[in-house]
Design an enzyme around this catalytic site. Sequence first.
Site, PDB file in Angstrom:
ATOM      1  N   ARG A 116       0.834  -1.081  -0.039  1.00 23.02           N
ATOM      2  CA  ARG A 116      -0.072   0.073  -0.037  1.00 23.02           C
ATOM      3  C   ARG A 116       0.874   1.322   0.058  1.00 23.02           C
ATOM      4  NH1 ARG A 116      -2.275  -3.149   3.853  1.00 23.02           N
ATOM      5  NH2 ARG A 116      -4.139  -4.399   3.067  1.00 23.02           N
ATOM      6  N   LYS A 138       3.012  11.250 -11.157  1.00 23.78           N
ATOM      7  CA  LYS A 138       2.000  10.291 -11.971  1.00 23.78           C
ATOM      8  C   LYS A 138       2.498   9.113 -12.310  1.00 23.78           C
ATOM      9  CE  LYS A 138       0.062  13.435 -15.213  1.00 23.78           C
ATOM     10  NZ  LYS A 138      -0.871  13.426 -16.403  1.00 23.78           N
ATOM     11  N   GLU A 180       9.440  18.063 -25.218  1.00 35.12           N
ATOM     12  CA  GLU A 180       9.122  18.393 -23.899  1.00 35.12           C
ATOM     13  C   GLU A 180       9.757  19.924 -23.411  1.00 35.12           C
ATOM     14  OE1 GLU A 180       6.357  17.634 -22.768  1.00 35.12           O
ATOM     15  OE2 GLU A 180       5.978  15.632 -23.700  1.00 35.12           O
ATOM     16  N   LYS A 211       7.600  22.509 -14.282  1.00 31.41           N
ATOM     17  CA  LYS A 211       6.739  21.387 -13.966  1.00 31.41           C
ATOM     18  C   LYS A 211       6.600  21.399 -12.433  1.00 31.41           C
ATOM     19  CE  LYS A 211       5.236  16.882 -14.514  1.00 31.41           C
ATOM     20  NZ  LYS A 211       5.353  15.521 -15.268  1.00 31.41           N
ATOM     21  N   GLU A 221      -4.055  17.457 -11.168  1.00 27.73           N
ATOM     22  CA  GLU A 221      -4.621  17.973 -12.338  1.00 27.73           C
ATOM     23  C   GLU A 221      -5.756  18.168 -12.634  1.00 27.73           C
ATOM     24  OE1 GLU A 221      -2.313  16.025 -16.079  1.00 27.73           O
ATOM     25  OE2 GLU A 221      -4.452  15.547 -16.637  1.00 27.73           O
ATOM     26  N   ARG A 225      -2.461  22.192 -14.129  1.00 28.55           N
ATOM     27  CA  ARG A 225      -1.619  21.265 -14.470  1.00 28.55           C
ATOM     28  C   ARG A 225      -1.970  20.734 -16.179  1.00 28.55           C
ATOM     29  NH1 ARG A 225       0.858  16.066 -11.121  1.00 28.55           N
ATOM     30  NH2 ARG A 225       2.142  15.123 -12.616  1.00 28.55           N
ATOM     31  N   ASN A 229       0.048  20.130 -20.979  1.00 26.05           N
ATOM     32  CA  ASN A 229      -0.353  19.274 -22.162  1.00 26.05           C
ATOM     33  C   ASN A 229      -0.430  20.303 -23.557  1.00 26.05           C
ATOM     34  OD1 ASN A 229      -1.170  16.928 -20.861  1.00 26.05           O
ATOM     35  ND2 ASN A 229      -3.227  17.563 -20.270  1.00 26.05           N
ATOM     36  N   HIS A 232      -0.103  18.936 -27.065  1.00 28.12           N
ATOM     37  CA  HIS A 232      -0.477  17.622 -26.783  1.00 28.12           C
ATOM     38  C   HIS A 232      -1.917  17.071 -27.335  1.00 28.12           C
ATOM     39  CE1 HIS A 232       3.065  17.605 -24.188  1.00 28.12           C
ATOM     40  NE2 HIS A 232       2.775  16.277 -23.930  1.00 28.12           N
ATOM     41  N   HIS A 236      -1.197  13.613 -29.229  1.00 31.77           N
ATOM     42  CA  HIS A 236      -1.695  12.269 -28.938  1.00 31.77           C
ATOM     43  C   HIS A 236      -2.536  11.788 -29.970  1.00 31.77           C
ATOM     44  CE1 HIS A 236      -1.627  13.553 -24.263  1.00 31.77           C
ATOM     45  NE2 HIS A 236      -0.702  12.835 -24.758  1.00 31.77           N
ATOM     46  N   HIS A 252       6.959  10.029 -28.922  1.00 31.25           N
ATOM     47  CA  HIS A 252       5.992  11.152 -28.253  1.00 31.25           C
ATOM     48  C   HIS A 252       6.631  12.756 -28.574  1.00 31.25           C
ATOM     49  CE1 HIS A 252       3.385  13.106 -25.332  1.00 31.25           C
ATOM     50  NE2 HIS A 252       4.370  13.739 -24.834  1.00 31.25           N
TER      51      HIS A 252
HETATM   52  N1  LIG Z   1       4.316   9.874 -15.554  1.00 23.73           N
HETATM   53  C1  LIG Z   1       4.506  10.856 -16.190  1.00 23.73           C
HETATM   54  O1  LIG Z   1       4.226  12.264 -15.955  1.00 23.73           O
HETATM   55  C2  LIG Z   1       5.069  10.731 -17.611  1.00 23.73           C
HETATM   56  C3  LIG Z   1       5.385  11.952 -18.381  1.00 23.73           C
HETATM   57  C4  LIG Z   1       5.781  11.882 -19.756  1.00 23.73           C
HETATM   58  C5  LIG Z   1       6.156  10.549 -20.170  1.00 23.73           C
HETATM   59  N2  LIG Z   1       5.642   9.560 -19.501  1.00 23.73           N
HETATM   60  C6  LIG Z   1       5.890   7.907 -19.808  1.00 23.73           C
HETATM   61  O2  LIG Z   1       7.387   7.906 -20.252  1.00 23.73           O
HETATM   62  C7  LIG Z   1       7.490   6.846 -21.384  1.00 23.73           C
HETATM   63  C8  LIG Z   1       8.186   7.417 -22.134  1.00 23.73           C
HETATM   64  O3  LIG Z   1       9.632   7.643 -21.569  1.00 23.73           O
HETATM   65  P1  LIG Z   1      10.788   7.809 -22.533  1.00 23.73           P
HETATM   66  O4  LIG Z   1      10.870   8.726 -23.495  1.00 23.73           O
HETATM   67  O5  LIG Z   1      12.058   8.167 -21.455  1.00 23.73           O
HETATM   68  O6  LIG Z   1      11.150   6.490 -23.104  1.00 23.73           O
HETATM   69  P2  LIG Z   1      11.571   5.002 -22.367  1.00 23.73           P
HETATM   70  O7  LIG Z   1      11.425   4.816 -20.975  1.00 23.73           O
HETATM   71  O8  LIG Z   1      10.644   4.009 -23.264  1.00 23.73           O
HETATM   72  O9  LIG Z   1      12.970   4.745 -23.004  1.00 23.73           O
HETATM   73  C9  LIG Z   1      13.512   4.647 -24.507  1.00 23.73           C
HETATM   74  C10 LIG Z   1      14.763   3.989 -24.399  1.00 23.73           C
HETATM   75  O10 LIG Z   1      15.798   4.527 -24.174  1.00 23.73           O
HETATM   76  C11 LIG Z   1      16.297   3.465 -23.331  1.00 23.73           C
HETATM   77  N3  LIG Z   1      17.247   4.299 -22.512  1.00 23.73           N
HETATM   78  C12 LIG Z   1      16.632   4.893 -21.362  1.00 23.73           C
HETATM   79  N4  LIG Z   1      17.792   5.631 -20.936  1.00 23.73           N
HETATM   80  C13 LIG Z   1      18.953   5.379 -21.676  1.00 23.73           C
HETATM   81  C14 LIG Z   1      20.261   5.961 -21.450  1.00 23.73           C
HETATM   82  N5  LIG Z   1      20.624   6.582 -20.858  1.00 23.73           N
HETATM   83  N6  LIG Z   1      21.035   5.477 -22.404  1.00 23.73           N
HETATM   84  C15 LIG Z   1      20.614   4.664 -23.493  1.00 23.73           C
HETATM   85  N7  LIG Z   1      19.420   4.014 -23.536  1.00 23.73           N
HETATM   86  C16 LIG Z   1      18.576   4.480 -22.716  1.00 23.73           C
HETATM   87  C17 LIG Z   1      15.569   2.808 -22.594  1.00 23.73           C
HETATM   88  O11 LIG Z   1      15.910   1.361 -22.253  1.00 23.73           O
HETATM   89  C18 LIG Z   1      14.322   2.342 -23.974  1.00 23.73           C
HETATM   90  O12 LIG Z   1      14.841   1.419 -24.671  1.00 23.73           O
HETATM   91  C19 LIG Z   1       6.044   6.653 -21.888  1.00 23.73           C
HETATM   92  O13 LIG Z   1       5.660   5.161 -21.567  1.00 23.73           O
HETATM   93  C20 LIG Z   1       5.160   7.728 -21.149  1.00 23.73           C
HETATM   94  O14 LIG Z   1       4.093   7.141 -21.052  1.00 23.73           O
HETATM   95  C21 LIG Z   1       5.082   9.580 -18.161  1.00 23.73           C
END
Ligand SMILES: NC(=O)c1ccc[n+]([C@@H]2O[C@H](COP(=O)([O-])OP(=O)(O)OC[C@H]3O[C@@H](n4cnc5c(N)ncnc54)[C@H](O)[C@@H]3O)[C@@H](O)[C@H]2O)c1
Length: 349
Positions: A116, A138, A180, A211, A221, A225, A229, A232, A236, A252
């Site tokens: 939990r 999030k 971003e 942020k 949100e 917040r 977006n 976006h 999206h 993205h």
């Molecule tokens: N929670 C939130 O507020 C929030 C906000 C934005 C995005 N997200 C989520 O984040 C995800 C996208 O994240 P992302 O763009 O970081 O992609 P990701 O986490 O999928 O990473 C992309 C690739 O890069 C590799 N990688 C990571 N760090 C590395 C490094 N330093 N060197 C080499 N390779 C590396 C990873 O292993 C992966 O294969 C999505 O699932 C999205 O929904 C969440």
Amino acid sequence: MKVNVALGSNAYDVTIGPGARHELGAILEQACAGYQSCVIVTSKELRGQAWFDIDHRNDATVLEVPEGEGAKSFESLAVLCEQLAALKVSRRDVIVSVGGGALSDVCGFAAAVYLRGIKVIHIPTTLVGQVDAAIGGKTAINLGAGKNLVGAFHQPVAVLCDSETLETLPERERRSGFGEVAKCWLLEDRRSSALASASLDELILLSVTLKARIVAADEFESGERALLNYGHTLAHALEVLALSRDPDMLRHGEAVGVGLAFAARLAFALGRIDESEVANHDEVLSYFELPTTVPQEFSTRSIVDAMGHDKKAHHDLTFVLAGENGFEVVRGVEQGLVAQVLDEFRAER
Ligand SMILES: NC(=O)c1ccc[n+]([C@@H]2O[C@H](COP(=O)([O-])OP(=O)(O)OC[C@H]3O[C@@H](n4cnc5c(N)ncnc54)[C@H](O)[C@@H]3O)[C@@H](O)[C@H]2O)c1
């Protein structure tokens, strides 16, 4: 450099800069006093990177989850929680995510639901993770029906944004992460001309500061917040359409770049901003080498329809738009106008 996310009893610092990962030991002592075990959650590939040198220093156990989006499933969450239970991780203990946004999302969600709720520290290793995903609490995993449909709000106790980890990022991930950053630069009303003198760490700092301020004002949100977006609504829609064709077609951040260029044109068509602000958007996006072209494969009609189904759009065409009073959430934008501006935007390119 430190930025505080001012959330009362849940407040935490985001530490930014080269080598920030080495603050982990100090953070564990300060923010997790009395912890007995520290479990680092990462992927096999990331564990092999030269900068992955924090486990032995902090006497931590390392667990691996699948790469990227593959980690954001019920299966991987279940395996992770079973592993935490097998290690007898208790509510006094802490897990540390080391990876991109996908990894901090699943790890944050595991921390929210295991026993939990236990403490989590994020060490984001992508630009998206550092300026966005790891901050704000999030967390989510995906369903077959769509991305991020199951999750929880669960704030970390600290975030360490270490730009040294970004050195191994593949070029496309790095460039896409700037989507971003460009959004934050524009939301902060910065001019394109000031970009040349900003270092990577300063860009991360600006984005994190924005942020943190918005999350502190609207943790769940329900209002401000939503400004995060910006760009976006179109992004999206493009991502949904791209996903049904080829998951690799559009990152993205790339979709956000197109969305920001379009949002400027829509704001101009609505008389909210002048041409110089549209030009400023284009220059910022071009500086970060972000694409601003809508893929030819998608018809304007299918894009507008997909915008209407965006869960963040509340089934209306809703956009965050620039204007005289700053950025605002603008609801009920007429679909015909959106289609017309989109057609004109596509014809420009
Ligand atoms: N929670 C939130 O507020 C929030 C906000 C934005 C995005 N997200 C989520 O984040 C995800 C996208 O994240 P992302 O763009 O970081 O992609 P990701 O986490 O999928 O990473 C992309 C690739 O890069 C590799 N990688 C990571 N760090 C590395 C490094 N330093 N060197 C080499 N390779 C590396 C990873 O292993 C992966 O294969 C999505 O699932 C999205 O929904 C969440």
